[in-house]
Design an enzyme around this catalytic site. Structure first.
Site, mmCIF file in Angstrom:
data_model
loop_
_atom_site.group_PDB
_atom_site.id
_atom_site.type_symbol
_atom_site.label_atom_id
_atom_site.label_comp_id
_atom_site.label_asym_id
_atom_site.label_seq_id
_atom_site.Cartn_x
_atom_site.Cartn_y
_atom_site.Cartn_z
ATOM 1 C CD GLU A 91 2.593 26.344 11.740
ATOM 2 O OE1 GLU A 91 3.495 26.217 12.581
ATOM 3 O OE2 GLU A 91 2.174 27.459 11.372
ATOM 4 C CB CYS A 337 -6.730 34.773 11.305
ATOM 5 S SG CYS A 337 -8.265 34.120 11.904
HETATM 6 N N1 SAH Z 1 -7.201 31.548 1.809
HETATM 7 C C1 SAH Z 1 -8.395 31.699 2.530
HETATM 8 C C2 SAH Z 1 -8.389 30.998 3.876
HETATM 9 C C3 SAH Z 1 -7.148 31.074 4.705
HETATM 10 S S1 SAH Z 1 -6.775 32.637 5.414
HETATM 11 C C4 SAH Z 1 -8.740 33.165 2.681
HETATM 12 O O1 SAH Z 1 -7.891 34.007 2.370
HETATM 13 O O2 SAH Z 1 -9.877 33.452 3.068
HETATM 14 C C5 SAH Z 1 -8.002 32.770 6.715
HETATM 15 C C6 SAH Z 1 -8.324 34.196 7.096
HETATM 16 O O3 SAH Z 1 -7.227 34.812 7.774
HETATM 17 C C7 SAH Z 1 -8.638 35.104 5.905
HETATM 18 O O4 SAH Z 1 -9.792 35.857 6.156
HETATM 19 C C8 SAH Z 1 -7.428 35.993 5.867
HETATM 20 O O5 SAH Z 1 -7.681 37.204 5.235
HETATM 21 C C9 SAH Z 1 -7.095 36.137 7.317
HETATM 22 N N2 SAH Z 1 -5.736 36.644 7.568
HETATM 23 C C10 SAH Z 1 -4.646 36.476 6.804
HETATM 24 N N3 SAH Z 1 -3.574 37.056 7.392
HETATM 25 C C11 SAH Z 1 -4.015 37.615 8.548
HETATM 26 C C12 SAH Z 1 -3.386 38.330 9.604
HETATM 27 N N4 SAH Z 1 -2.074 38.585 9.581
HETATM 28 N N5 SAH Z 1 -4.146 38.738 10.635
HETATM 29 C C13 SAH Z 1 -5.468 38.455 10.686
HETATM 30 N N6 SAH Z 1 -6.118 37.765 9.726
HETATM 31 C C14 SAH Z 1 -5.403 37.346 8.665
#
Ligand code: SAH
Ligand code: SF4
Length: 365
Positions: A91, A337
């Site tokens: 996605e 996110c």
């Molecule tokens: N793997 C990388 C990039 C992808 S995740 C990382 O972890 O940074 C992108 C962002 O979304 C990260 O900051 C992650 O912590 C956040 N994220 C993951 N799950 C989330 C959720 N349920 N709600 C809000 N942010 C979330």
């Protein structure tokens, strides 16, 4: 087969020359790919017949196909469920801001790192994407979204979709170089943001190689114990070592880091945590981006309510640590996110915390 979109310009030109064609012909093909958005040899204009034939026979276009496109109700974001050549699904998200657009691209199908609140982590790891597959997502969305005269141009790419970019380091850096190529999409290095859960060797490598891209580190907690409760990868890459690597990066490149803080009610929204993060990042050029938790199927936590978010932000700001609350996008269609998971279906219920909490638009999205 030569993956046309997977190679930065010099390497691309060399390959075309190895085929027996000229640098001028390579430049023409590059233009077809990144300025005219050709998706097959037949669509490439201005190429000699034998060159076109060679491409058709020995090269592949990294063109995904759309399985489902979901529009956010506010019209400001669109989630693309895409199928890759081998049928793997990923996605990607298109987001529209005032005068520009941002795409959020995936770097892996799934993710092995298992952050408890992340739908991609809940899916598990399937495979790494190639540079061409990372580029292909952005080109695919760019073609559909920036076509009209009143559409904002693509200005930012965030490597914040499915997967951990620094585990797939080479493909991500190649993709970033291609995004920045002046004869192609020509995006500024600072407009390309790599987000990592905190893969220390990758952060050190970015610094040592002096990679010019923006870096975001997903922090979420200011102590090792609290971080480990939500980010299992903190066992391999402990908080104190992570912060040391971040300081090394900032010193070496004289650049700030964006720290992401997914805010969960009653978990990491306390005054103590806010004060602790100020201490943790003291002296480092840092900017904290608070992301209100988005709902996912397998995690029960709730996004912190607006007063809690504001209180946290105020605490940081008063002590000189820049902090913004990230605008929420595409939550209703599972495109926010941490919500990306092709197996979870397109539509999810709206976030339990109510309407958009966005205040300041974060500078790295
Ligand atoms: N793997 C990388 C990039 C992808 S995740 C990382 O972890 O940074 C992108 C962002 O979304 C990260 O900051 C992650 O912590 C956040 N994220 C993951 N799950 C989330 C959720 N349920 N709600 C809000 N942010 C979330
Ligand atoms: Fe992987 Fe990032 Fe999701 Fe953690 S937040 S599981 S590292 S994609």
């Amino acid at each position: 087969m030569f993956e046309l979109h997977g190679h930065p310009h010099p390497e691309f030109t060399q390959r075309i020359r190895d085929w027996g064609f000229t640098a001028g012909q390579a430049a023409r093909l590059w233009r077809c790919l990144y300025r005219e958005f050709a998706t097959s040899a037949a669509e490439c204009s201005g190429l000699a017949g034998d060159f076109r034939e060679q491409i058709a026979r020995h090269a592949v276009f990294s063109q995904p196909s759309a399985v489902q496109i979901s529009d956010a109700p506010d019209g400001l974001a669109r989630k693309y469920l895409l199928a890759l050549a081998d049928g793997e699904r990923i996605e990607s998200v298109w987001m529209r801001f005032r005068d520009r657009a941002t795409v959020c691209v995936s770097t892996q199908a799934g993710c092995a790192l298992g952050c408890v609140f992340c739908a991609t982590g809940q899916l598990g790891y399937r495979r790494d994407l190639t540079a061409g597959e990372i580029i292909g997502q952005a080109l695919f969305m760019r073609q559909r979204e920036s076509a009209g005269p009143d559409r904002p141009p693509l200005r930012n790419v965030v490597f914040m979709g499915m997967g951990e970019p620094l585990v797939n380091y080479d493909a991500v850096i190649r993709a970033a170089r291609i995004f920045g190529d002046p004869a192609g999409l020509s995006l500024g290095a600072k407009q390309l943001t790599i987000s990592t859960v905190g893969v220390i060797p990758g952060i050190v490598r970015l610094a040592d190689e002096r990679q010019p891209y923006s870096l975001a580190v997903s922090l979420h907690a200011a102590t090792q114990a609290e971080r480990l409760a939500v980010v299992p990868a903190a066992r391999a890459w402990p908080l104190d070592e992570l912060i040391a690597a971040c300081r090394y990066y900032c010193d070496k490149l004289d650049r700030k880091i964006f720290f992401e803080w997914t805010m969960i009610e009653g978990v990491n929204d306390s005054l103590d945590q806010a004060l602790a993060v100020v201490e943790l990042l003291r002296g480092m050029p840092a900017h904290v981006n608070v992301i209100p938790l988005n709902p996912t199927d397998a995690y029960d936590g709730r996004g912190a309510a607006r007063p809690g978010l504001e209180r946290f932000r105020e605490t940081l700001l008063k002590r000189g640590l820049p902090c913004t609350i990230r605008q929420r996008r595409a939550i209703e269609v599972g495109g926010g996110c941490g919500q990306l998971n092709p197996a979870a279906g397109a539509a999810r219920p709206a976030a339990p915390m109510g309407p958009t909490v966005g205040s300041t638009e974060p500078s790295n999205r």
